[in-house]
Every structure is written in C-alpha cells, then in structure tokens.
Design an enzyme around this catalytic site. Structure first.
Site, PDB file in Angstrom:
ATOM      1  N   ARG A 161      42.939  98.475  44.779  1.00 37.57           N
ATOM      2  CA  ARG A 161      43.732  98.204  45.826  1.00 37.57           C
ATOM      3  C   ARG A 161      43.078  98.040  47.315  1.00 37.57           C
ATOM      4  NH1 ARG A 161      45.755  97.097  42.289  1.00 37.57           N
ATOM      5  NH2 ARG A 161      47.716  98.003  41.184  1.00 37.57           N
ATOM      6  N   CYS A 212      55.256  99.122  45.842  1.00 32.56           N
ATOM      7  CA  CYS A 212      55.042 100.713  45.821  1.00 32.56           C
ATOM      8  C   CYS A 212      54.450 101.318  46.991  1.00 32.56           C
ATOM      9  CB  CYS A 212      53.611 101.068  44.855  1.00 32.56           C
ATOM     10  SG  CYS A 212      54.190 100.832  42.892  1.00 32.56           S
ATOM     11  N   GLU A 304      49.759 102.741  50.451  1.00 33.49           N
ATOM     12  CA  GLU A 304      49.243 101.423  49.709  1.00 33.49           C
ATOM     13  C   GLU A 304      49.954 100.314  50.898  1.00 33.49           C
ATOM     14  OE1 GLU A 304      49.963 100.292  45.850  1.00 33.49           O
ATOM     15  OE2 GLU A 304      50.293  98.314  46.203  1.00 33.49           O
TER      16      GLU A 304
HETATM   17  C1  LIG Z   1      59.021  94.154  43.790  1.00 32.92           C
HETATM   18  C2  LIG Z   1      57.390  94.429  44.255  1.00 32.92           C
HETATM   19  C3  LIG Z   1      56.692  94.785  43.260  1.00 32.92           C
HETATM   20  C4  LIG Z   1      55.198  94.938  43.414  1.00 32.92           C
HETATM   21  N1  LIG Z   1      54.259  94.900  42.675  1.00 32.92           N
HETATM   22  C5  LIG Z   1      53.218  95.024  42.971  1.00 32.92           C
HETATM   23  C6  LIG Z   1      52.206  95.169  41.739  1.00 32.92           C
HETATM   24  O1  LIG Z   1      52.615  95.221  40.642  1.00 32.92           O
HETATM   25  N2  LIG Z   1      50.802  95.124  41.870  1.00 32.92           N
HETATM   26  C7  LIG Z   1      50.571  94.988  43.390  1.00 32.92           C
HETATM   27  O2  LIG Z   1      49.069  95.312  43.757  1.00 32.92           O
HETATM   28  N3  LIG Z   1      51.249  94.949  44.402  1.00 32.92           N
HETATM   29  C8  LIG Z   1      52.531  94.808  44.188  1.00 32.92           C
HETATM   30  N4  LIG Z   1      53.498  94.675  45.179  1.00 32.92           N
HETATM   31  C9  LIG Z   1      53.143  94.605  46.650  1.00 32.92           C
HETATM   32  C10 LIG Z   1      52.653  93.306  47.065  1.00 32.92           C
HETATM   33  O3  LIG Z   1      53.137  92.198  46.363  1.00 32.92           O
HETATM   34  C11 LIG Z   1      51.217  92.910  46.949  1.00 32.92           C
HETATM   35  O4  LIG Z   1      50.505  93.767  47.644  1.00 32.92           O
HETATM   36  C12 LIG Z   1      50.858  91.382  47.465  1.00 32.92           C
HETATM   37  O5  LIG Z   1      49.646  91.022  47.035  1.00 32.92           O
HETATM   38  C13 LIG Z   1      50.971  91.455  49.106  1.00 32.92           C
HETATM   39  O6  LIG Z   1      50.934  90.086  49.345  1.00 32.92           O
HETATM   40  P1  LIG Z   1      51.592  89.569  50.662  1.00 32.92           P
HETATM   41  O7  LIG Z   1      51.101  87.891  50.843  1.00 32.92           O
HETATM   42  O8  LIG Z   1      52.994  89.652  50.568  1.00 32.92           O
HETATM   43  O9  LIG Z   1      50.784  90.206  51.943  1.00 32.92           O
HETATM   44  P2  LIG Z   1      51.592  90.777  53.228  1.00 32.92           P
HETATM   45  O10 LIG Z   1      52.503  91.780  52.887  1.00 32.92           O
HETATM   46  O11 LIG Z   1      52.124  89.912  53.983  1.00 32.92           O
HETATM   47  O12 LIG Z   1      50.413  91.279  54.050  1.00 32.92           O
HETATM   48  C14 LIG Z   1      49.843  92.678  53.357  1.00 32.92           C
HETATM   49  C15 LIG Z   1      48.381  92.777  54.170  1.00 32.92           C
HETATM   50  O13 LIG Z   1      47.670  91.685  53.829  1.00 32.92           O
HETATM   51  C16 LIG Z   1      47.334  90.900  55.200  1.00 32.92           C
HETATM   52  N5  LIG Z   1      47.017  89.501  54.719  1.00 32.92           N
HETATM   53  C17 LIG Z   1      48.021  88.827  54.185  1.00 32.92           C
HETATM   54  N6  LIG Z   1      47.570  87.575  54.111  1.00 32.92           N
HETATM   55  C18 LIG Z   1      46.125  87.423  54.615  1.00 32.92           C
HETATM   56  C19 LIG Z   1      45.184  86.558  54.988  1.00 32.92           C
HETATM   57  N7  LIG Z   1      45.553  85.436  54.133  1.00 32.92           N
HETATM   58  N8  LIG Z   1      44.134  86.824  55.412  1.00 32.92           N
HETATM   59  C20 LIG Z   1      43.905  88.174  55.752  1.00 32.92           C
HETATM   60  N9  LIG Z   1      44.873  89.229  55.569  1.00 32.92           N
HETATM   61  C21 LIG Z   1      46.224  88.810  55.131  1.00 32.92           C
HETATM   62  C22 LIG Z   1      48.179  91.157  56.280  1.00 32.92           C
HETATM   63  O14 LIG Z   1      47.822  91.219  57.577  1.00 32.92           O
HETATM   64  C23 LIG Z   1      48.665  92.838  55.656  1.00 32.92           C
HETATM   65  O15 LIG Z   1      47.637  93.575  56.324  1.00 32.92           O
HETATM   66  C24 LIG Z   1      54.766  94.479  44.904  1.00 32.92           C
HETATM   67  C25 LIG Z   1      55.729  94.311  46.138  1.00 32.92           C
HETATM   68  C26 LIG Z   1      56.968  94.282  45.666  1.00 32.92           C
HETATM   69  C27 LIG Z   1      58.190  93.990  46.708  1.00 32.92           C
END
Ligand SMILES: Cc1cc2nc3c(=O)[nH]c(=O)nc-3n(C[C@H](O)[C@H](O)[C@H](O)COP(=O)(O)OP(=O)(O)OC[C@H]3O[C@@H](n4cnc5c(N)ncnc54)[C@H](O)[C@@H]3O)c2cc1C
Length: 310
Positions: A161, A212, A304
């Site tokens: 992570r 999480c 996380e």
């Molecule tokens: C129901 C549910 C289940 C999930 N299951 C998992 C799982 O199994 N495994 C897992 O690892 N995660 C899981 N997650 C968490 C999440 O889905 C992941 O961490 C996902 O990869 C986050 O991506 P996002 O685009 O939503 O990022 P965001 O939530 O929008 O941003 C997260 C961080 O990344 C940064 N960011 C986003 N895009 C960029 C970019 N292009 N450049 C630089 N920084 C950026 C943001 O500034 C922020 O700091 C889950 C979430 C939910 C709601």
C-alpha cells in the site's frame, strides 16, 4: 483561460464513495495534461494548496471542506496494445478489469470490485487477495514540476500500500499508466473476476464507505510478548499480516456507532455511512478503534485512508 474552467464552492461529498465532505473553495475537472499543468500554476500563483481527486474511494474529506483547489481527474481514455493496457490516470479500475476480460488478458482479476481510478490505485499500490497493482505496472507517466516524466516500475518504489508517490515531498501527478498483462483464457479470466467480486460482496458492507480504514499489520513487527498473550494471532503467520479488521473485532467494536456512522458488522476495518454522516463522527470512531487496539494489543493502527482538509 484556465480560470474560466475553475468552479467555486463545490461540495465534495458526491465525488467520494463515503459521501462525506464539505466544499472545495475551487474545483476543476481536468481532461488533459495541459489543464493539470495550468491549474497547478494557477493554484501556485494564488498561493493556495491543491488536491488531486481520483475516484474518491480512499479518502475522508473534512466537514469544512478543502480551502484550496481540487483537481478532479477526468482524463479517462485507454487503449489495448497486444498485452499492454495504456490508461489515463482517471480511468476506473473496473473499466480496466472489463477491458482485460474483453481482450483475454490475465492478471487483473483480483481487482474485480475494487473502486477508484488507476491513478489512485498506483499511488496507493492498491491490491487484494495477495496481489497488487505494482505487479502489473510497466511505466507511469507523471506531471512533475510542470513537465511530463516517464518512470519505470522500479522507480516507483512500490511496497505494501505504498509507492514513491506517497512520500512526503513527492508532488508527482500520475497522468498515464502502462500495465503489462498476459494472454489468457477468456472463460478462466471471467471466472476469476466473478470469484473475487462474489467474495467481496459477501465480506464487505454495502453501505457507503471508503474501504479499509487501516493498513494491515506486518506479522514480523508483532513482539513476542504480544504473541504469547494472544496465541490465536499465530493463525496469521502464514499470511504474513495481522488483519486490522481482526484486531478491531477482537476489541468487540463491530456495530459501534457515532451519529450516522458505525464500525461495520460485516468487516471491522470498514466504517459505514448510513445517511448524512459527518467526518467528525468518522474521526471519533477511528480514534476509538486506535485507542482500543493499542490498549489491548499494544499495536498502533496506521490509516490507509488519506485525510483531506483537516
Ligand atoms: C468498498 C471499497 C472497497 C475497497 N477495496 C479495496 C481493496 O480491496 N484493495 C485496495 O487496495 N483498496 C481498496 N479500496 C480503497 C480504494 O478503492 C483504493 O485505494 C483506490 O485505489 C483509490 O483510488 P481513487 O482513485 O479512489 O483515489 P482517491 O481516493 O481519489 O485518492 C486517494 C489518494 O490518491 C491520490 N491520487 C488519486 N489520483 C491520483 C493521481 N492521478 N495522481 C496522484 N495522486 C493521485 C489522491 O490525491 C489521494 O491522496 C476500497 C474502497 C472501497 C470504498
């Protein structure tokens, strides 16, 4: 003129899976690398902070919102070239899972049901079921100090992570990712995706959440006295990690409520929003989980999720 594309006072809750968060003072939906560069220049000129928003699935935004510029990633095209998928950072992981199936490419099945964009996934090295996105990343294109830079996988310093993009002084904005998959059997790929989604549906809550809350704990970091006191922890030795959800559940915190939020009954590492929840209540539940786990096991839980605007 970038200024014309910048909106003011935009409520952020609808842009998150948690459906929580106040307004961004300034907000832009960036569709090109140039728009990102121009938007950041604009923020710098105004001496205000910025925040890059992907799918909003791993963040908690403060009730008072974010007093700066939120750049929502809307670059969302992808192409498949032999076994490579070349995707803009704003493409949803679910879209890429479907693309892998359509093109009989194997490697991304574990991501079935993981929300968020590929940019967010790379930054946080998202993963599940013993896999992570770092296994598939070939190159990452970033905007760094106004220029575009291409990084190889080993420059991204991926670990659990984590990646170079999460480091304190790293301001890279991921704009494009090349994933390398393998040719596979379409039916097997479909089976794999369905298996992971079915498992997820059984083990994760349906209500709004941000996934999480805490990272799992590295098994080798647990001290011997703790293992002696709680021998049941040894069942996780082979897995290499103690699930934070297990630690929270062991403190009997499932179903603990604060306002409209509660620690999930299905998975204790999730906090659910049952309606008009506040970030303040979420923070209180997080503090409670941390305190109870520390008092019982002497273990420090580490978030996380990313806090925005606190
Ligand atoms: C129901 C549910 C289940 C999930 N299951 C998992 C799982 O199994 N495994 C897992 O690892 N995660 C899981 N997650 C968490 C999440 O889905 C992941 O961490 C996902 O990869 C986050 O991506 P996002 O685009 O939503 O990022 P965001 O939530 O929008 O941003 C997260 C961080 O990344 C940064 N960011 C986003 N895009 C960029 C970019 N292009 N450049 C630089 N920084 C950026 C943001 O500034 C922020 O700091 C889950 C979430 C939910 C709601």
């Amino acid at each position: 003129m970038i200024e014309k594309k910048i909106q003011r006072n935009v409520t952020l809750a609808p842009f998150t899976t948690f459906k929580i968060g106040g307004p961004a003072a300034y907000f832009i939906e960036a569709r090109t690398e140039d728009e990102i560069v121009e938007a950041l220049k604009w923020a710098k000129h105004k001496h205000i902070p910025y925040f890059i928003l992907g799918g909003g699935s791993n963040i908690l935004i403060a009730d008072k919102g974010f007093d700066g510029l939120v750049v929502k990633m809307r670059m969302n095209t992808y192409t498949v070239l032999k076994t490579n998928i070349i995707a803009d950072a704003g493409v949803f992981l679910s879209t890429l899972v479907s693309a892998s199936l359509k093109n009989s490419l194997t490697g991304l099945e574990w991501a079935g049901g993981v929300p968020g964009t590929i940019g967010g996934a790379v930054r946080g090295n998202a993963g599940a079921h013993g896999h992570s996105i770092s296994e598939l990343v070939k190159t990452v294109r970033v905007v760094r100090k106004g220029s575009v830079v291409d990084l190889e996988n080993n420059n991204c310093r991926f670990s659990y992570r984590n990646s170079v993009f999460k480091r304190k002084n790293n301001n890279d904005i991921i704009v494009r990712v090349v994933l390398k998959l393998k040719k596979g059997n379409k039916q097997e790929i479909e089976k794999g995706i369905t298996k992971h989604i079915t498992y997820r549906n059984k083990t994760q809550p349906y209500q709004a959440s941000c996934g999480c809350i805490f990272k799992n704990i590295n098994f080798s970091a647990i001290d011997k006295t703790c293992l002696k006191k709680f021998p049941e922890m040894n069942e996780f030795k082979g897995y290499g990690q103690i699930p934070s959800g297990w630690l929270i559940d062991s403190c009997s915190l499932k179903r603990t409520k604060k306002g409209k939020v509660s620690i999930s009954d299905i998975h204790a590492n999730f906090i659910e929003n049952s309606g008009s929840a506040t970030a303040h209540d979420v923070r209180e539940l997080i503090a409670r989980a941390k305190l109870c786990v520390k008092q019982k096991f002497g273990i420090d839980l580490e978030e996380e999720i990313i806090y925005v605007g606190f």
